[in-house]
Design a protein around this motif. Structure first.
Motif, PDB file in Angstrom:
ATOM      1  N   LYS A 610       0.898  -1.206  -0.054  1.00 18.78           N
ATOM      2  CA  LYS A 610       0.037  -0.030   0.052  1.00 18.78           C
ATOM      3  C   LYS A 610       0.897   1.148   0.029  1.00 18.78           C
ATOM      4  O   LYS A 610       0.460   2.438  -0.595  1.00 18.78           O
ATOM      5  N   ALA A 611       2.027   1.379   0.640  1.00 13.30           N
ATOM      6  CA  ALA A 611       2.762   2.410   0.528  1.00 13.30           C
ATOM      7  C   ALA A 611       3.389   2.658  -0.746  1.00 13.30           C
ATOM      8  O   ALA A 611       3.407   3.603  -1.008  1.00 13.30           O
ATOM      9  N   LYS A 612       3.844   1.468  -1.387  1.00 12.88           N
ATOM     10  CA  LYS A 612       3.976   1.671  -2.918  1.00 12.88           C
ATOM     11  C   LYS A 612       3.070   2.510  -3.808  1.00 12.88           C
ATOM     12  O   LYS A 612       3.103   3.348  -4.476  1.00 12.88           O
ATOM     13  N   TRP A 628      -4.270   6.542   2.507  1.00 16.00           N
ATOM     14  CA  TRP A 628      -3.867   6.983   3.906  1.00 16.00           C
ATOM     15  C   TRP A 628      -4.898   6.580   5.142  1.00 16.00           C
ATOM     16  O   TRP A 628      -4.178   6.581   6.161  1.00 16.00           O
ATOM     17  N   MET A 629      -6.096   6.131   4.732  1.00 13.95           N
ATOM     18  CA  MET A 629      -6.854   5.727   5.892  1.00 13.95           C
ATOM     19  C   MET A 629      -6.144   4.409   6.247  1.00 13.95           C
ATOM     20  O   MET A 629      -6.058   4.096   7.461  1.00 13.95           O
ATOM     21  N   LEU A 630      -5.721   3.415   5.448  1.00 18.90           N
ATOM     22  CA  LEU A 630      -5.068   2.073   5.889  1.00 18.90           C
ATOM     23  C   LEU A 630      -3.625   2.685   6.318  1.00 18.90           C
ATOM     24  O   LEU A 630      -3.182   2.066   7.477  1.00 18.90           O
ATOM     25  N   GLU A 671      -0.121  14.862   6.680  1.00 18.71           N
ATOM     26  CA  GLU A 671       0.311  13.314   6.430  1.00 18.71           C
ATOM     27  C   GLU A 671       1.905  12.963   6.885  1.00 18.71           C
ATOM     28  O   GLU A 671       2.256  12.343   7.783  1.00 18.71           O
ATOM     29  N   LEU A 672       2.690  13.842   6.425  1.00 19.34           N
ATOM     30  CA  LEU A 672       4.209  14.012   6.714  1.00 19.34           C
ATOM     31  C   LEU A 672       4.375  14.198   8.048  1.00 19.34           C
ATOM     32  O   LEU A 672       5.135  13.538   8.790  1.00 19.34           O
TER      33      LEU A 672
END
Length: 1245
Positions: A610-612, A628-630, A671-672
């Motif tokens: 998911k990050a990819k 981003w929820m995940l 997010e960061l």
């Protein structure tokens, strides 16, 4: 001795009897009754000291002892105000005595009806009613004692010869008849008027009670006393049935003591249930456990008495147990409420919800089993359960045909949960409930009228899921459980409690049985039918199972079932919930101190994918939001694992894979910030745990052993390596950004401290000295954003171990580098502020305030450095001058360094100090290059010129050295003589010009001092000083004379330098520049802004109160020329004042050089202008006469010579007009003037 509801052995009965006999000696005669009044003497017990429980009355009856062993010992007794023979009264006068009892009851009833609310009568009514009640109680107590002491069974009537013996033999039957008549007379409790039943609501603290209260409690006393009498009668006549000869029941059967006892028990239970039902109708389901069915403590006591009496008789097979009695009545209530035929008002209990009422009353009555025969609460005693009936209730509660609402089901299951705590293990309850909930996992189990607070809440974090499940198997009572838990969650609590008890009692067999039933309900179809709510319920169930036993087996089954879910059919919310569930299982593993490798690899692999996707989906906003929820769930979950894990030795490093390396570059804004905050927490947690492990300190309930410490250190190294590998490259790449998030500095500081603790885990590019490398990257590199540097250093400088480490590395200049970074941070406060911004937004102002607070903290830490503290101490700088203001701290530091340098005596020390000072400063012009390039913002320019101006003045001796000359020339070139200044067709920006104007005196004073000190570059420096004065004298000169001339920066520099070395030099250069560039005529026209120029010169003379030779030499000729050639009044006035000031200064001067120079200038002036402007010359000299007559007298030869030369040039002989003017001047020169006049007159003759 407490009743344990088992058949007591002979020894235990004997022991209790002995104890009761010993108590007799300490007793005093008293009447026992139901009383809900407060009694301080009872030590805070729930029942009164005169109650049937606390007094021991019940215990004595159950043990077969005398009910009142110290009462009724006299030969006669007074009953109802009559004297009776104690041993024969009841045999002789049974019917009259009971008649008198009914009469007293009638009297009290009349008193109730005729009583008024008049307070003046309250006391009389109370005492009268109490007297009546006590007489009734006394009689009933006498009956019990009489039966125990004097009633004996008779085998046959044939043996009875005496009439008294016959009466005595008939007494039991007569008693049964009278007792039956008495119960018929008083009737049912629930049939009493509302005004009487209201006596239950009277506060127990009252001292005076109305007749209705006494009447109501007398009813309770009579009901219980009749039961006691019948029980005693049965005990005295074992294996015999006492018949009432005059009565038979409704079916025609004879009335006996046993049937009357049972009938009375049934009547009392119906009455009490009727009262409870009335209370239940006023309750909401949420109040089920907080509101009890006892109108007052007396009713509660009566329930307890019935429980003990009926269960005691049940042991002897005399009657059914208490639960059997209650179950019959409740079952009858169900049947009667559902029946259509007419039923008696007695049997019909008014309750619209018999199911809920049954749950409610059984739950509250079950807790009464903990009250022993003495009225004490003993929660350790085993109690009789009523599970068969409760199982039937449970089946009705979850029956689909019943239409039970969630709000009702919650109360039912809350009652069931309470009963599970009170009673023994019953697996059937779990089985029954699971059959229901296995079919309804997707149900939200909400109550509509609860509104938003009862929506089907999905747990926000894995920790919330874990904590909820943990609360399910804890024994802690939650007051608001009804509103915070739905019915399914009540089922989980029941499951947890039952299984804990079952495993403790029956071992693992019961657990496997229930686990098998639960597993059997899940298959691929069922799993794919689960909604988000259903999936959460699934996780709750399996988390609970894992927490109870066989954690690995349950986890493995959970993972197998989740693999049945297709990735396509799984929505983002469901996937999010699955990740939460995984982390909740990991937290369970952590609590049980189990390795998390298997679970961690599963969820971290999913995170990597998911990050990819998140990194690739750069412009797809919606997809990034969903991802981003995940990802945020994963971040929160990992953080919770690290915060929960005690020693970080359970393979936590597997959660920190290279997915973070792909996630970070794709993050923006919040997010960061979230990821970096997570990183800080992990770094801090790792360092904290590692420190404790290294010190061998306990972090949990027990201290660590050697093997655990060794294993923990290995895992710590693995975690640190993962952090350096997957997070640090991103931080390093972002350090050069102009506006990095503040969390970047926090994380960088965390990594630096981690390098301090675990240096071997660092990346190879930082070795062999990772701490020093980190400091150079984030703290000492002048390309890094100052906000980041100040925040980074503020974190690190609080760590005392850091300075020790740097010192041990041999890096002795780290303090100077810290000061240099601090210096840069102060200078670059406004570096990223737009140059033309006039109004700052709220967000910008907030950021600025935060940065200033950070700088204040950094300043505080910098001032504590040994080197800095020593500099301030030697310069005797007051701490209050710089403590709260970073900018003021910089000024004070610069001044302190300059003062320290001036006090140094040896050349070597001076040279070392210059080197150190330049190291403190760094490349200062590089720091401010942005301000100069952008020509703003104004605040930045002002700060730049003020700090470097202060530097120029305070460090002038340092800048005069050869080591600092390059910096000096760069300062002049960049700040004072930039290219724009030399271009006459271009104007400097207003902000820059304002900054220069404000701080130019500092530069000029310092530069003039340097000019005097420098030997090798003196000529060049003087030239630069002259250029600076030339450029800015005219720029800041007003167009005409005004009061603002006194604020000219060069004037301020010249005039305020009187105590500064080099002041005279600055004045001289200034006068040279003015003389050469601003005073000469332009052709035949006087210079522009002449008035302002003369005003400037006049202000210099006036403020310095002196004149120098160069003033006379450079300025006076031009001033005299203006007096002659310029007719403007202001010019003439200023010129005369200047001349006068010069003359006065020369006269006051101690040396002859000034007068000689002045005389020379005046002679030249006379020679130049007498021929053409004789009148003006003589007028000017007349003004000089007033200041210094002798000066003009010395000029007489020159004047006379000039007169003759003028006449010769004119060739017209003696000029009478000119001579007359000259004579007027001479006439003011005393004797010398008169002498010269005579000479001139003699010449004319």
């Amino acid at each position: 001795m407490d009743d344990d509801f088992s058949t007591p052995s002979g020894s235990s009965l004997l022991t209790e009897s002995i104890e009761m006999a010993m108590d007799v000696e300490r007793q005093t005669p008293r009447l026992l009754s139901f009383s809900c009044t407060s009694d301080i003497r009872n030590g805070g017990k729930s029942f009164s000291a005169d109650s049937y429980l606390v007094s021991g009355s019940l215990k004595r009856i159950l043990l077969g002892l005398d009910p009142s062993p110290i009462d009724y010992e006299e030969d006669t007794i007074e009953l109802f105000s009559f004297q009776w023979v104690t041993e024969t009264a009841l045999v002789d006068s049974c019917t009259p005595l009971f008649g008198l009892l009914r009469q007293q009851i009638y009297r009290l009833e009349n008193l109730v009806q005729t009583s008024s609310s008049d307070f003046s009568q309250a006391a009389n009514q109370h005492w009268e009613a109490q007297n009546i009640r006590q007489q009734c109680i006394q009689f009933l107590q006498y009956v019990k004692v009489f039966i125990f002491r004097y009633v004996e069974p008779h085998e046959t009537e044939d043996e009875l010869f005496h009439p008294y013996e016959r009466q005595e033999a008939e007494l039991p039957s007569l008693l049964v008849e009278e007792l039956h008549s008495l119960t018929l007379h008083i009737g049912h409790l629930y049939e009493l008027p509302t005004s009487v039943l209201g006596g239950f609501c009277i506060p127990s603290q009252a001292k005076l009670f109305p007749p209705s209260w006494h009447f109501l409690h007398l009813y309770l006393d009579i009901h219980w006393s009749v039961l006691e009498i019948l029980h005693l009668l049965g005990e005295k006549m074992p294996r015999q049935t006492v018949y009432a000869h005059k009565f038979s029941n409704l079916t025609g059967e004879n009335l006996t003591n046993i049937s009357l006892f049972e009938e009375l028990c049934r009547n009392i239970l119906y009455d009490l249930i009727h009262l409870s039902a009335n209370r239940y109708t006023k309750l909401r389901p949420s109040e089920g456990l907080t509101s009890h069915p006892f109108p007052c403590i007396c009713v509660k006591e009566l329930w307890v008495l019935l429980i003990h009496l009926l269960d005691h008789r049940n042991k002897g097979s005399l009657t059914e147990s208490f639960w059997s009695w209650l179950n019959k009545i409740l079952k009858n209530m169900f049947e009667k409420n559902s029946a259509t035929e007419t039923v008696s008002s007695f049997e019909l209990i008014p309750c619209k919800d018999p199911l809920g009422f049954s749950w409610w009353i059984i739950t509250h009555l079950a807790s009464l089993y903990y009250i022993d025969r003495n009225g004490e609460v003993d929660e350790k005693k085993p109690i009789e359960s009523n599970w068969p009936f409760v199982e039937d209730l449970l089946k009705q509660s979850i029956s689909s045909q019943s239409g039970i609402l969630e709000e009702q089901l919650r109360m039912y299951l809350q009652c069931c949960l309470t009963l599970s705590h009170l009673w023994d293990v019953n697996l059937s309850t779990v089985t029954i409930l699971w059959e229901h909930y296995s079919k309804n996992l997707n149900s939200p189990f909400t109550i509509p009228w609860f509104g938003l607070k009862d929506l089907a809440n999905i747990s926000k974090t894995p920790l919330a899921m874990y904590e909820f499940v943990k609360s399910c198997y804890s024994d802690v009572h939650i007051p608001n459980m009804y509103t915070t838990s739905n019915s399914y969650q009540f089922f989980l609590r029941i499951l947890a409690h039952v299984m804990k008890k079952a495993v403790k009692v029956n071992g693992i067999h019961s657990w496997k049985q229930v686990k098998g039933r639960i597993y059997s309900k899940f298959h691929q179809k069922r799993m794919r039918e689960l909604t988000e709510v259903g999936l959460q319920n699934f996780f709750y169930l399996f988390l609970l199972l894992a927490a109870l036993a066989e954690t690995e087996d349950v986890t493995s089954r959970m993972m197998e079932l989740l693999h049945l879910l297709g990735p396509v059919s799984t929505s983002i919310p469901q996937r999010t919930l699955i990740w939460k569930g995984y982390f909740a299982f990991i937290l369970t593993y952590v609590e049980k101190n189990m390795d998390i490798s298997v679970l961690a690899e599963q969820v971290s692999d999913a995170f990597h994918k998911k990050a990819k996707e998140f990194l690739v989906a750069k412009n797809d906003v919606l997809k990034k939001q969903n991802l981003w929820m995940l990802l945020s769930i994963y971040i929160d979950g990992v953080q919770e694992v690290f915060e929960t894990s005690c020693y970080l030795h359970l393979s936590e490093e597997k959660l920190l894979n290279d997915g973070f390396g792909m996630l970070l570059p794709g993050c923006r804004g919040a997010e960061l910030a979230a990821v970096l905050n997570f990183l800080q927490e992990v770094l801090f947690r790792l360092r904290t745990v590692h420190e404790h492990v290294c010190q061998g300190l306990p972090l949990g309930n027990t201290g660590p052993n050697a093997q655990l410490l060794s294993m923990a250190k290995e895992h710590h190294l693995a975690v640190a390596t993962a952090l350096w590998r997957n997070f640090f490259p991103f931080l390093k790449s972002r350090r050069m950004f102009s506006t990095p998030p503040p969390q970047l500095a926090d994380s960088a500081a965390g990594f630096t401290l981690l390098a301090l603790d675990l240096p071997s885990a660092c990346t190879s590019d930082l070795k062999p000295q990772p701490v020093l490398s980190m400091m150079q990257l984030f703290g000492w590199d002048d390309r890094v954003c100052p906000q980041l540097v100040s925040r980074y250093l503020s974190h690190l400088m609080q760590n005392s171990a850091l300075s020790e480490t740097l010192t041990s590395m041999g890096h002795t200049s780290f303090q100077a580098l810290l000061v240099q970074s601090w210096f840069r941070c102060i200078l670059q406060i406004f570096i990223y502020q737009p140059p033309d911004t006039l109004v700052r937004t709220d967000a910008e102002q907030t950021a600025d305030n935060a940065h200033m607070k950070q700088l204040t903290e950094l300043t505080r830490l910098i001032c504590k450095l040994p080197e800095v503290d020593a500099i301030f101490s030697k310069a005797q700088v007051d701490e209050s001058l710089y403590k709260q203001d970073p900018k003021e701290a910089v000024f004070q530091f610069i001044k302190a360094v300059g003062k320290n340098y001036s006090e140094i005596q040896t050349l070597a020390e001076k040279s070392a100090m210059v080197t150190k000072a330049l190291e403190y400063l760094g490349d200062v012009l590089k720091y401010v290059k942005t301000y100069l390039t952008k020509k703003g913002p104004a605040e930045g320019l002002h700060l730049t010129y003020k700090i470097i101006g202060c530097l120029m003045k305070s460090w002038a001796p340092i800048l005069a050295t050869s080591k600092a000359q390059q910096l000096l020339f760069r300062i002049i070139d960049c700040l004072l003589l930039p290219h724009a200044v030399l271009q006459k067709d271009k104007e400097l920006p207003t902000a820059m010009l304002s900054a220069i104007r404000e701080n130019l005196p500092l530069f000029l004073q310092g530069l003039s001092f340097i000019c005097c000190q420098s030997q090798s570059q003196g000529i060049y420096l003087n030239q630069l000083l002259g250029n600076v004065i030339q450029q800015y004298f005219g720029r800041f000169l007003p167009s005409s004379f005004s009061s603002r001339i006194g604020q000219h920066p060069i004037l301020l520099a010249v005039c305020s330098s009187s105590t500064v070395s080099g002041a005279s030099h600055l004045r001289k250069v200034t006068m040279q520049v003015i003389s050469e560039h601003y005073l000469p005529f332009k052709g035949h026209a006087p210079p522009s802004r002449l008035t302002a120029i003369l005003a400037f010169i006049f202000e210099v003379f006036q403020k310095t109160k002196s004149a120098e030779i160069y003033d006379i030499e450079l300025l006076l000729p031009s001033v005299l020329k203006y007096l002659v050639l310029v007719n403007e009044p202001q010019v003439k006035k200023l010129s005369r004042e200047i001349l006068e000031h010069v003359v006065v200064s020369c006269q006051a001067g101690s040396g002859a050089e000034l007068s000689t120079q002045l005389t020379s200038v005046l002679r030249q002036f006379i020679h130049d202008y007498t021929t053409v402007y004789c009148n003006q010359v003589y007028s000017i000299l007349e003004a000089v006469v007033f200041s210094d007559q002798s000066l003009v007298i010395g000029l007489i030869p020159t004047l006379t010579e000039a007169l003759r030369n003028s006449e010769n040039k004119q060739g017209l002989g003696r000029n009478t007009v000119q001579r007359e003017a000259y004579k007027r001047l001479l006439s003011q020169l005393a004797e010398a003037g008169q002498t010269e006049i005579l000479k001139l007159e003699n010449e004319s003759h």
